[in-house]
Design an enzyme around this catalytic site. Structure first.
Site, mmCIF file in Angstrom:
data_model
loop_
_atom_site.group_PDB
_atom_site.id
_atom_site.type_symbol
_atom_site.label_atom_id
_atom_site.label_comp_id
_atom_site.label_asym_id
_atom_site.label_seq_id
_atom_site.Cartn_x
_atom_site.Cartn_y
_atom_site.Cartn_z
ATOM 1 C CG HIS B 44 34.624 41.223 42.703
ATOM 2 N ND1 HIS B 44 33.527 40.281 43.459
ATOM 3 C CD2 HIS B 44 35.217 41.838 43.530
ATOM 4 C CE1 HIS B 44 33.751 40.908 44.483
ATOM 5 N NE2 HIS B 44 34.511 41.764 44.733
ATOM 6 C CE LYS B 109 35.085 28.312 50.626
ATOM 7 N NZ LYS B 109 36.053 27.562 49.986
#
Lengths: 280, 190
Positions: B44, B109
């Site tokens: 990222h 999650k």
């Protein structure tokens, strides 16, 4: 004096990490089955079933139960009548290196924490805690600690006046703040006492106890029970999607501390507390 | 909003065009098929660096789904090693920019930041959760894996995965409904 070759230590470390990474510990597997029975949320039950199925798959295929095979942490008790032939810390790291390569375990350690963050590609260095004890044996306890849960841990230097209520509140708030992140159901290790540095170690060691073990001190046993009840009332549940089983156990370890202090550490583990020990 | 035992199961295929996204509701069980891209922390950071340097990205974001995962190594003869989700909040800093550039869904999650949820609503994007810790089970739904960028990052390299009926739950839908908040509220006894 007993002479132990460093290679023996390497082999022992290698074997422990291979063993613990690829199945749930027996106590955890049993606790997860009863969690499945008790869970009131259907969604929570589905998640617990997936985790039990995952364990079954791993026992068959030899796969690791989680892709985060953790940072390698070792608590080593060295008998003072032992002479180690070779380099002890290098022997431990070699065991880690071999296990993570041979076992197809993920290498998750970066050399520099802040800048380059370059992966060391063999999961070393391990964190090694060594204690000198009586005798002519070496006891190695190993933990593969995932960081989804490690990141959710906390330490607070409380005032002694905070008392039991303050400690309970800190434990529960830490778990609530963690929410779904540490992959609930979790195992909560709590350290109380010592100093800033040692209280974290107490909390971590507490996670290594069986989820069915209770403190031998009645007061701390009651504290463990109360904390577990409060945590399971938060509603976080399996996967953090709501439910009645948020933690499998709260294990507390205490130690003497300073007249001015009440250090408390909460070390959170996911359900798969991957740990094991061996005596050489 | 929160549903429980009677959750519907939806078969979904990528690319996740807007017509598919808007029909999903927090709590829906999804079986996802098609191509998805892996990226976690280090990937990222690089994606955002490339954007700020005006460079083109290793894959087109439009209507695509990113899975936050750093898989374990594949055993011989296997497509991939165990591959469960990593915790999503660490990607929160980077996610709004990717959503504004066309990303349509994420799999991970744990809860997201208000900024991410706002960007999801703005772009009608969806956040799915996979069961943390069910890594070997989830890997069974991955039928193909290929590294397409940042190979030097090892487990953090960007892979394109082909998945078949990957079991997911809609955690936050395109309207901002949040199963983490609603589910916990439903079972809280505090």
């Amino acid at each position: 004096m007993r002479i132990i070759d460093a290679k023996t230590i390497t082999d022992a470390v290698r074997q422990i990490f291979l063993d613990i990474s690829c199945k749930l510990a027996d106590d955890v597997a049993t606790a997860m089955e009863s969690a499945w029975q008790q869970e009131k949320s259907q969604r929570g039950k589905t998640i617990l079933r997936q985790l039990l199925d995952n364990d079954r798959i791993c026992r068959k295929t030899g796969d690791c139960v989680c892709q985060d095979t953790g940072m390698s942490i070792l608590f080593v008790e060295v008998g003072q009548d032992v002479h180690i032939e070779g380099n002890f810390e290098e022997a431990v790291n070699q065991g880690v290196r071999e296990a993570y390569t041979a076992g197809y375990l993920r290498k998750s350690i970066v050399e520099d924490p802040l800048y380059e963050r370059k992966n060391t590609e063999d999961n070393t260095p391990a964190i090694i805690h060594t204690r000198l004890v009586q005798g002519d044996q070496i006891r190695i306890e190993a933990l593969a600690k995932g960081f989804g849960s490690e990141n959710m841990s906390a330490i607070r230097m409380m005032a002694p006046s905070a008392g039991e209520a303050g400690v309970l509140d800190f434990i529960v708030q830490t778990v609530k703040k963690a929410g779904a992140n540490p992959c609930p159901p979790i195992v909560v290790g709590v350290g109380i006492g010592g100093d800033f540095e040692s209280v974290a170690g107490l909390a971590k060691r507490a996670t290594l106890r069986s989820v069915f073990s209770r403190s031998p001190d009645e007061r701390y046993k009651q504290l463990e029970i109360k904390a577990l009840q409060l945590i399971n009332k938060t509603g976080i549940g399996p996967g953090g999607l709501g439910g009645t089983v948020t933690a499998l156990a709260v294990n507390v370890e205490q130690a003497p501390t300073h007249i001015a202090g009440l250090p408390v550490a909460v070390n959170i583990s996911c359900h798969a507390v991957r740990h094991g020990s061996v005596v050489i | 909003m929160t549903k429980d035992a009677k959750d519907r199961v939806i078969y979904l295929t990528t690319p996740l065009t807007v017509d598919k996204r808007v029909r999903l509701q927090a709590g829906d069980r999804v079986l996802l098929s098609g191509k998805i891209y892996t990226a976690r922390d280090a990937a990222h950071k690089r994606l955002l660096d490339q954007i700020s340097n005006g460079q083109s990205l290793p894959f087109a974001l439009q209507d695509q789904v990113i899975y936050y995962v750093g898989p374990a190594p594949a055993r011989p003869g296997r497509v991939i090693g165990p591959a469960g989700p990593t915790t999503s909040y660490r990607m929160d800093r980077y996610t709004p920019e990717l959503l504004d550039r066309g990303l349509s869904g994420m799999i991970g999650k744990g809860d997201r930041s208000p900024e991410v949820v706002a960007a999801m609503k703005r772009n009608q994007a969806v956040y799915f959760c996979a069961t943390g810790g069910a890594a070997a089970l989830l890997a069974q739904s991955i039928v193909r894996s290929e590294i397409i960028a940042y190979e030097d990052l090892g487990p953090e390299a960007i892979r394109v995965l082909t998945v078949r009926e990957m079991p997911l739950i809609v955690a936050i839908d395109a309207y901002g409904n949040n199963l983490y908040e609603e589910g916990i509220r439903q079972f809280s006894q505090e």
